[in-house]
Write a protein that holds these residues in place. Structure first.
Motif, PDB file in Angstrom:
ATOM      1  N   LEU A 160       0.778  -1.170   0.028  1.00 60.74           N
ATOM      2  CA  LEU A 160       0.018   0.070   0.069  1.00 60.74           C
ATOM      3  C   LEU A 160       0.738   1.334   0.015  1.00 60.74           C
ATOM      4  O   LEU A 160       1.914   1.491   0.704  1.00 60.74           O
ATOM      5  CB  LEU A 160      -0.898   0.041   1.214  1.00 60.74           C
ATOM      6  N   LYS A 161       0.435   2.065  -0.640  1.00 60.50           N
ATOM      7  CA  LYS A 161       0.957   3.485  -0.808  1.00 60.50           C
ATOM      8  C   LYS A 161       0.737   4.054   0.731  1.00 60.50           C
ATOM      9  O   LYS A 161      -0.545   3.720   1.316  1.00 60.50           O
ATOM     10  CB  LYS A 161       0.193   4.409  -1.926  1.00 60.50           C
ATOM     11  N   SER A 162       1.441   5.062   0.915  1.00 64.14           N
ATOM     12  CA  SER A 162       1.195   5.633   2.277  1.00 64.14           C
ATOM     13  C   SER A 162      -0.255   6.754   2.317  1.00 64.14           C
ATOM     14  O   SER A 162      -0.359   7.035   1.407  1.00 64.14           O
ATOM     15  CB  SER A 162       2.453   6.656   2.509  1.00 64.14           C
ATOM     16  N   GLY A 163      -0.964   6.161   3.343  1.00 67.12           N
ATOM     17  CA  GLY A 163      -2.373   6.699   3.451  1.00 67.12           C
ATOM     18  C   GLY A 163      -3.363   5.926   2.607  1.00 67.12           C
ATOM     19  O   GLY A 163      -4.628   6.209   2.574  1.00 67.12           O
ATOM     20  N   GLY A 164      -2.709   4.750   1.926  1.00 68.05           N
ATOM     21  CA  GLY A 164      -3.743   3.743   1.363  1.00 68.05           C
ATOM     22  C   GLY A 164      -4.599   2.934   2.286  1.00 68.05           C
ATOM     23  O   GLY A 164      -4.383   2.962   3.508  1.00 68.05           O
ATOM     24  N   LEU A 165      -5.805   2.560   1.734  1.00 68.05           N
ATOM     25  CA  LEU A 165      -6.765   2.058   2.813  1.00 68.05           C
ATOM     26  C   LEU A 165      -6.743   0.484   2.395  1.00 68.05           C
ATOM     27  O   LEU A 165      -6.528   0.035   1.033  1.00 68.05           O
ATOM     28  CB  LEU A 165      -8.280   2.543   2.171  1.00 68.05           C
ATOM     29  N   TYR A 166      -7.126  -0.505   3.570  1.00 69.21           N
ATOM     30  CA  TYR A 166      -7.397  -1.895   3.226  1.00 69.21           C
ATOM     31  C   TYR A 166      -8.674  -2.076   3.796  1.00 69.21           C
ATOM     32  O   TYR A 166      -9.012  -1.601   4.924  1.00 69.21           O
ATOM     33  CB  TYR A 166      -6.041  -2.519   4.116  1.00 69.21           C
ATOM     34  N   ALA A 167      -9.305  -2.991   3.288  1.00 67.74           N
ATOM     35  CA  ALA A 167     -10.581  -3.248   3.401  1.00 67.74           C
ATOM     36  C   ALA A 167     -10.648  -4.976   3.795  1.00 67.74           C
ATOM     37  O   ALA A 167     -10.619  -5.594   2.842  1.00 67.74           O
ATOM     38  CB  ALA A 167     -11.759  -2.865   2.741  1.00 67.74           C
ATOM     39  N   ASP A 168     -11.403  -5.448   4.715  1.00 67.89           N
ATOM     40  CA  ASP A 168     -11.582  -6.686   5.011  1.00 67.89           C
ATOM     41  C   ASP A 168     -13.056  -6.985   5.304  1.00 67.89           C
ATOM     42  O   ASP A 168     -13.657  -6.436   6.195  1.00 67.89           O
ATOM     43  CB  ASP A 168     -10.684  -7.157   6.246  1.00 67.89           C
TER      44      ASP A 168
END
Ligand SMILES: C[S@@+](CC[C@H](N)C(=O)[O-])C[C@H]1O[C@@H](n2cnc3c(N)ncnc32)[C@H](O)[C@@H]1O
Length: 210
Positions: free
Chosen positions: A159-167
């Motif tokens: 992920l890029k800095s500030g990127g989001l991950y959803a589970d």
């Protein structure tokens, strides 16, 4: 009464199978077999867990670079690929070639050209550059990976800095974890919790890489 009794018997049998599956999954870790791909991509499943929910949870827009961990037959990949088109694309990662073959025929049928299938173990090294992806998501995958925190660290690396991950998780999955369990795993991998959509039975958790 004549219709209620068979219905009750079916419900009891289904519950029994579900409990047995849960017990098996506790002791024996293996990826969901590729033959269940059709069920994962079925209409009833998409009604219970609509693919658009990921697009909304992550606020996906055209041009975004996205990766999906454990894409299976592509139930969620196709809607996400359409949401980020044109200019955006989706890396669809799975540990099983059988699942990627189903993904390929599903994206071919929909004439989708912005999905790149990748055969890889998410808890190992995914062949993508560090900080190269804007959004990453996984649906009913994380609890079936024995080294979940290792996989989440790999997600964080991409992920890029500030990127989001959803589970996203669903109670009908024999591996279904409580939201607080997923939050603990994400916290251990260095993510910050942002929001939860849905109830504990069917939810999407969103985390950020600060
Ligand atoms: C229950 S299926 C869910 C598929 C899809 N996300 C969906 O919800 O329809 C879990 C998927 O994760 C994949 N998987 C399991 N362990 C994995 C790992 N370590 N790395 C990448 N994919 C994995 C399986 O091959 C399978 O396709």
């Amino acid at each position: 009464m004549w219709i209620e009794l068979p219905l009750l018997i079916v419900i009891v049998i289904l519950l029994y199978i579900f409990v047995i599956l849960k017990v098996i999954r506790r002791v024996w870790h293996f990826p969901a077999p590729a033959f269940i791909g059709r069920g994962l991509n079925s209409r009833p499943r998409k009604r219970i867990q609509p693919p658009r929910m990921l697009v909304e949870a992550l606020g996906l827009r055209p041009g975004a670079i996205v990766a999906e961990i454990g894409c299976g037959p592509g139930t969620f990949t196709i809607d996400v690929a359409k949401a980020v088109s044109p200019n955006g694309h989706v890396y669809a990662i799975d540990i099983q070639q059988g699942m990627l073959d189903q993904l390929q025929s599903n994206i071919d049928r929909e004439h989708i050209a912005n999905v790149y299938p990748i055969l890889a173990d998410a808890s190992g090294r995914i062949p993508l550059d560090e900080e190269s992806v804007d959004f990453i998501y996984s649906v009913t995958v994380l609890p079936e990976i024995p080294d979940r925190i290792g996989a989440l660290k790999e997600v964080r690396r991409l992920l890029k800095s500030g990127g989001l991950y959803a589970d996203a998780e669903l109670v009908f999955d024999p591996d279904w974890p409580l939201p607080r369990t997923v939050k603990k795993w994400a916290d251990a991998a260095g993510f910050s919790f942002k929001k939860q959509l849905g109830s504990f039975l069917r939810y999407v958790l969103v985390f950020s890489k600060e």
